[in-house]
Design an enzyme around this catalytic site. Structure first.
Site, PDB file in Angstrom:
ATOM      1  N   PHE A   1       0.939  -1.308   0.099  1.00 28.02           N
ATOM      2  CA  PHE A   1       0.045  -0.071   0.057  1.00 28.02           C
ATOM      3  C   PHE A   1       0.834   1.332  -0.099  1.00 28.02           C
ATOM      4  CE2 PHE A   1      -2.955   3.139   1.795  1.00 28.02           C
ATOM      5  CZ  PHE A   1      -4.001   3.055   0.785  1.00 28.02           C
TER       6      PHE A   1
ATOM      7  N   ASP B   1       1.353  -4.746   8.673  1.00 25.90           N
ATOM      8  CA  ASP B   1       0.360  -3.781   8.408  1.00 25.90           C
ATOM      9  C   ASP B   1      -0.950  -4.690   8.373  1.00 25.90           C
ATOM     10  OD1 ASP B   1      -1.818  -2.195   7.239  1.00 25.90           O
ATOM     11  OD2 ASP B   1      -0.328  -1.170   6.026  1.00 25.90           O
TER      12      ASP B   1
ATOM     13  N   TYR C   1     -11.189   1.922  10.735  1.00 25.14           N
ATOM     14  CA  TYR C   1     -12.431   2.086   9.881  1.00 25.14           C
ATOM     15  C   TYR C   1     -12.808   1.095   8.877  1.00 25.14           C
ATOM     16  CZ  TYR C   1      -8.509   4.172   6.917  1.00 25.14           C
ATOM     17  OH  TYR C   1      -7.289   4.280   6.111  1.00 25.14           O
ATOM     18  N   LYS C   2     -12.053   0.151   8.863  1.00 22.59           N
ATOM     19  CA  LYS C   2     -12.421  -0.884   7.762  1.00 22.59           C
ATOM     20  C   LYS C   2     -13.377  -1.931   8.481  1.00 22.59           C
ATOM     21  CE  LYS C   2      -8.119  -0.384   5.266  1.00 22.59           C
ATOM     22  NZ  LYS C   2      -8.681   0.586   3.995  1.00 22.59           N
TER      23      LYS C   2
ATOM     24  N   ARG D   1     -12.646  -4.240  -6.805  1.00 21.04           N
ATOM     25  CA  ARG D   1     -12.556  -5.072  -5.636  1.00 21.04           C
ATOM     26  C   ARG D   1     -13.776  -5.004  -4.670  1.00 21.04           C
ATOM     27  NH1 ARG D   1      -8.321  -2.410  -0.894  1.00 21.04           N
ATOM     28  NH2 ARG D   1     -10.447  -0.953  -0.915  1.00 21.04           N
TER      29      ARG D   1
END
Length: 411
Positions: A126, A197, A222-223, A370
């Site tokens: 990422f 991560d 927040y996921k 995705r």
């Protein structure tokens, strides 16, 4: 022979997590396949935020730092997250953003690795992981070397000059899931520390940081933790490494923050990895999300994630043949996280057209659709309906409209 509709109805009826859907605010008809980017809001969050604003802040004002226990929220929430990722109380603290915590973890790890100068990751990680590494290289004047290598060869580079290996457990684009224990063991053989991560792992797959002998880890709130847009993140530091330097030496990480001493002295435990004043409203929302996922059995969450993905891949196979989609995630879900990606030359336009059909997924450059699978609120019927709507978009070529081709600032 059992029909698809009967099979899906049976799966939903026997889903041990089915009651969790009612805990979230989701409007009828919407199929939300982007919870791996921004989780849905728990219904309890609005009331908690209202209380925090009108009572704790509005009435309690500054006394709520103690009266509502604001001051201990980073540690309290961190300990709750620790239970989701195989860590002990006192090894996780909720703080800052993912990017800031990556910087803190890199700096702390480097402080333990005197004489080693390479920080290593894989190509395609990422972007913020790369950027934090590059920032440290710049800050060091080139003393620290940031290096990214192809995923298939990155472990071959482990040697005595590598200080830190930074990897994502579940890849943000492909969903490939790395073997944490095996990589930790390989790195430690060379004296290399590992930072994980976990942004696409926590709350979606089973994680065992202590059992795998992890060194450091970070992740967002927040996921799959459903903490809200820009929710505070978290950092894990194994107890054995908590004497590392706190490179961002903020006042909340001081041993005695309210002594207001001008010389920094780091707190003795995980609190030294705090920095500035905690964002309390964000913490309130995050804690509601963490409390909700903590009620679920992570084995059941993972099992449903795998089953949802298998159903999606099965139903998408005819569309791959007819409309040119290519599976860009592992078909073997034992080595994949909780999203499924498809490559298509019109991926962006298709993703936008799906929104008009009440299916929200997301696009990742250059050509990936995705589809996130959030087991607490997705039903098996949602997967079948999403694929049916995808077929309609492709058959009618509704994606081929100018407004769906024009790239927005957020994709």
């Amino acid at each position: 022979m059992t029909s698809l509709a009967d099979r899906i109805a049976e799966l939903d009826a026997n889903d041990p997590l089915r009651e969790f859907r009612d805990e979230f605010q989701l409007r009828d008809g919407l199929i939300y396949l982007d919870g791996n980017s921004l989780g849905a809001v728990p219904k309890a969050t609005a009331a908690a935020m209202q209380d925090a604003v009108t009572e704790q802040w509005g009435e309690g004002l500054i006394t709520s730092w103690l009266g509502a226990d604001w001051v201990n929220s980073p540690r309290r929430i961190g300990d709750k997250i620790a239970g989701l990722i195989g860590a002990k109380p006192g090894e996780v603290i909720a703080a800052n953003s993912t990017s800031v915590n990556i910087f803190k973890a890199l700096g702390a790890a480097l402080s333990l690795q005197k004489g080693r100068t390479v920080i290593l990751t894989e190509e395609g990680n990422f972007p913020t992981d790369h950027y934090m590494m590059q920032g440290l290289e710049c800050l060091s004047g080139g003393t620290v070397q940031s290096l990214a290598l192809p995923a298939e060869t990155v472990l071959d580079r482990l040697d005595e000059d590598v200080a830190v290996l930074l990897l994502t457990q579940v890849h943000y684009k492909s969903g490939v899931m790395r073997d944490m224990a095996a990589i930790n063991a390989a790195a430690h053989t060379h004296g290399v520390l590992v930072i994980w991560d976990l942004s696409h792992s926590t709350g979606a797959v089973e994680v065992d940081l202590d059992g795998s002998k992890a060194d450091f880890a970070i992740g967002c709130g927040y996921k799959f933790l459903n903490g809200g847009p820009g929710a505070p993140a978290y950092i894990y530091v194994a107890e054995r490494h908590q004497h590392a330097d706190a490179v961002l030496a903020g006042w909340f990480g001081h041993a005695r923050p309210f002594a207001f001493e001008e010389r920094y002295e780091a707190a003795s435990g995980i609190e030294r990895f705090l920095c500035g004043t905690p964002p309390i409203l964000g913490m309130v929302a995050l804690e509601e999300g963490v409390d909700l996922i903590a009620k679920a059995d992570m084995r059941a969450v993972r099992a449903k994630s795998v089953a949802l993905a298998q159903l999606l891949i099965e139903l998408m196979k005819p569309l791959c043949e007819e409309f040119g989609f290519t599976l860009a995630s592992p078909e073997d879900r034992a080595v994949a996280g909780s999203h499924v990606s498809y490559a298509h030359e019109q991926a962006y336009a298709i993703t936008q057209a799906l929104k008009e059909h009440d299916v929200i997924g997301d696009f990742r450059a250059p050509d990936v659709v995705r589809l996130g699978l959030t087991p607490l609120y997705l039903r098996y019927a949602d997967i079948a309906d999403a694929v049916a709507r995808m077929r309609e978009v492709c058959e009618t070529r509704s994606w081929d409209r100018p407004e769906f081709r024009e790239r927005a600032s957020v994709t």
